[in-house]
Design a protein around this motif. Structure first.
Motif, PDB file in Angstrom:
ATOM      1  N   GLN A 125       0.815  -1.215   0.000  1.00  0.00           N
ATOM      2  CA  GLN A 125       0.000   0.000   0.000  1.00  0.00           C
ATOM      3  C   GLN A 125       0.852   1.269   0.000  1.00  0.00           C
ATOM      4  O   GLN A 125       0.607   2.178  -0.792  1.00  0.00           O
ATOM      5  CB  GLN A 125      -0.946   0.005   1.203  1.00  0.00           C
ATOM      6  CG  GLN A 125      -1.831   1.235   1.269  1.00  0.00           C
ATOM      7  CD  GLN A 125      -2.836   1.177   2.402  1.00  0.00           C
ATOM      8  OE1 GLN A 125      -3.062   0.135   3.011  1.00  0.00           O
ATOM      9  NE2 GLN A 125      -3.449   2.303   2.698  1.00  0.00           N
ATOM     10  N   GLN A 126       1.854   1.368   0.849  1.00  0.00           N
ATOM     11  CA  GLN A 126       2.684   2.577   0.906  1.00  0.00           C
ATOM     12  C   GLN A 126       3.451   2.790  -0.397  1.00  0.00           C
ATOM     13  O   GLN A 126       3.628   3.922  -0.845  1.00  0.00           O
ATOM     14  CB  GLN A 126       3.642   2.527   2.090  1.00  0.00           C
ATOM     15  CG  GLN A 126       2.942   2.728   3.412  1.00  0.00           C
ATOM     16  CD  GLN A 126       3.920   2.774   4.562  1.00  0.00           C
ATOM     17  OE1 GLN A 126       4.844   1.959   4.637  1.00  0.00           O
ATOM     18  NE2 GLN A 126       3.728   3.713   5.461  1.00  0.00           N
ATOM     19  N   TYR A 128       2.470   1.961  -3.443  1.00  0.00           N
ATOM     20  CA  TYR A 128       1.550   2.518  -4.424  1.00  0.00           C
ATOM     21  C   TYR A 128       1.130   3.942  -4.061  1.00  0.00           C
ATOM     22  O   TYR A 128       0.953   4.788  -4.944  1.00  0.00           O
ATOM     23  CB  TYR A 128       0.339   1.604  -4.605  1.00  0.00           C
ATOM     24  CG  TYR A 128       0.686   0.308  -5.285  1.00  0.00           C
ATOM     25  CD1 TYR A 128       1.220   0.291  -6.564  1.00  0.00           C
ATOM     26  CD2 TYR A 128       0.507  -0.916  -4.649  1.00  0.00           C
ATOM     27  CE1 TYR A 128       1.564  -0.900  -7.193  1.00  0.00           C
ATOM     28  CE2 TYR A 128       0.839  -2.114  -5.272  1.00  0.00           C
ATOM     29  CZ  TYR A 128       1.368  -2.085  -6.542  1.00  0.00           C
ATOM     30  OH  TYR A 128       1.705  -3.264  -7.162  1.00  0.00           O
ATOM     31  N   GLN A 129       0.994   4.232  -2.776  1.00  0.00           N
ATOM     32  CA  GLN A 129       0.649   5.593  -2.366  1.00  0.00           C
ATOM     33  C   GLN A 129       1.734   6.582  -2.776  1.00  0.00           C
ATOM     34  O   GLN A 129       1.432   7.729  -3.101  1.00  0.00           O
ATOM     35  CB  GLN A 129       0.395   5.660  -0.858  1.00  0.00           C
ATOM     36  CG  GLN A 129      -0.953   5.097  -0.488  1.00  0.00           C
ATOM     37  CD  GLN A 129      -1.227   5.109   1.004  1.00  0.00           C
ATOM     38  OE1 GLN A 129      -0.399   4.671   1.803  1.00  0.00           O
ATOM     39  NE2 GLN A 129      -2.405   5.590   1.366  1.00  0.00           N
ATOM     40  N   SER A 130       2.972   6.131  -2.821  1.00  0.00           N
ATOM     41  CA  SER A 130       4.060   7.035  -3.229  1.00  0.00           C
ATOM     42  C   SER A 130       3.940   7.453  -4.695  1.00  0.00           C
ATOM     43  O   SER A 130       4.588   8.397  -5.129  1.00  0.00           O
ATOM     44  CB  SER A 130       5.426   6.395  -2.954  1.00  0.00           C
ATOM     45  OG  SER A 130       5.708   5.368  -3.900  1.00  0.00           O
ATOM     46  N   GLU A 134      -4.567   6.013  -4.046  1.00  0.00           N
ATOM     47  CA  GLU A 134      -5.230   6.095  -2.745  1.00  0.00           C
ATOM     48  C   GLU A 134      -6.213   4.943  -2.603  1.00  0.00           C
ATOM     49  O   GLU A 134      -6.879   4.574  -3.570  1.00  0.00           O
ATOM     50  CB  GLU A 134      -5.965   7.436  -2.603  1.00  0.00           C
ATOM     51  CG  GLU A 134      -5.031   8.640  -2.526  1.00  0.00           C
ATOM     52  CD  GLU A 134      -4.094   8.605  -1.333  1.00  0.00           C
ATOM     53  OE1 GLU A 134      -4.498   8.085  -0.262  1.00  0.00           O
ATOM     54  OE2 GLU A 134      -2.952   9.078  -1.469  1.00  0.00           O
ATOM     55  N   PRO A 135      -6.340   4.383  -1.383  1.00  0.00           N
ATOM     56  CA  PRO A 135      -7.278   3.280  -1.175  1.00  0.00           C
ATOM     57  C   PRO A 135      -8.712   3.710  -1.467  1.00  0.00           C
ATOM     58  O   PRO A 135      -9.114   4.817  -1.106  1.00  0.00           O
ATOM     59  CB  PRO A 135      -7.117   2.943   0.310  1.00  0.00           C
ATOM     60  CG  PRO A 135      -5.800   3.519   0.706  1.00  0.00           C
ATOM     61  CD  PRO A 135      -5.586   4.713  -0.172  1.00  0.00           C
ATOM     62  N   MET A 150      -6.965   0.448  -5.160  1.00  0.00           N
ATOM     63  CA  MET A 150      -6.412   1.793  -5.041  1.00  0.00           C
ATOM     64  C   MET A 150      -6.568   2.501  -6.388  1.00  0.00           C
ATOM     65  O   MET A 150      -6.439   1.883  -7.429  1.00  0.00           O
ATOM     66  CB  MET A 150      -4.934   1.727  -4.628  1.00  0.00           C
ATOM     67  CG  MET A 150      -4.709   1.007  -3.308  1.00  0.00           C
ATOM     68  SD  MET A 150      -2.979   0.965  -2.799  1.00  0.00           S
ATOM     69  CE  MET A 150      -2.782   2.660  -2.223  1.00  0.00           C
ATOM     70  N   ARG A 152      -5.647   6.058  -8.774  1.00  0.00           N
ATOM     71  CA  ARG A 152      -4.795   7.229  -9.017  1.00  0.00           C
ATOM     72  C   ARG A 152      -5.499   8.098 -10.042  1.00  0.00           C
ATOM     73  O   ARG A 152      -5.897   7.624 -11.091  1.00  0.00           O
ATOM     74  CB  ARG A 152      -3.438   6.793  -9.570  1.00  0.00           C
ATOM     75  CG  ARG A 152      -2.495   7.926  -9.880  1.00  0.00           C
ATOM     76  CD  ARG A 152      -1.197   7.330 -10.450  1.00  0.00           C
ATOM     77  NE  ARG A 152      -0.149   8.316 -10.520  1.00  0.00           N
ATOM     78  CZ  ARG A 152       0.019   9.176 -11.509  1.00  0.00           C
ATOM     79  NH1 ARG A 152      -0.811   9.178 -12.535  1.00  0.00           N
ATOM     80  NH2 ARG A 152       1.011  10.041 -11.478  1.00  0.00           N
TER      81      ARG A 152
END
Length: 154
Positions: A125-126, A128-130, A134-135, A150, A152
């Protein structure tokens, strides 16, 4: 590429344009990572390969990074990225960042898609968040592994 000096040869092909050797390399890497390494017996060939763009990343001729890319409406309502893989021997060397950067770039520039969905394994998760994902769902179990969707918006 996000602080890593990664040299990789990228190729994107539709299913019908893959050579037999390329298809063998793709299936071999997917089984190596998703079935054997993650100890997750599941139906790896799901009928979507024929509808995907296949992003192959080679280092010195060896397939080390791969993802499937979909136009919106094929695997999800939005464009999507799936089967995101980096060969175990080259992880933590920047290939994952390079792969996701190239996957997003291809969908934005060649398919003209700005909103992208990914069915992410929760432990990533982190990562992909970078990249701005977002979930959009709670965690759910898919093939015995915790996932979440998630999105984008580019």
């Amino acid at each position: 590429m996000r602080g890593f000096d990664v040299v990789i040869d990228w190729t994107v092909k539709e299913f019908q344009k893959l050579t037999i050797d390329e298809l063998y390399d793709i299936i071999s890497l997917r089984i190596e990572v998703f079935v054997v390494e993650q100890k997750c017996p599941y139906q790896e060939l799901d009928g979507l390969d024929q509808k995907a763009y296949h992003l192959l990343g080679r280092k010195d001729g060896e397939l080390v990074a791969y993802s499937r890319l979909f136009e919106k409406g094929v695997a999800a309502q939005e464009a999507s990225i799936g089967r995101v893989i980096v060969k175990e021997q080259v992880r933590r060397e920047g290939y994952g960042q390079a792969l996701l950067t190239e996957s997003i770039r291809y969908l934005e520039e060649n398919v003209n898609e700005r909103t992208i969905l990914i069915h992410a394994q929760q432990y990533l998760q982190q990562f992909y968040q970078s990249f701005g994902f977002e979930p959009v769902t709670d965690v759910y179990v898919l093939d015995g592994i915790d996932h979440l969707d998630m999105r984008r918006r580019g």
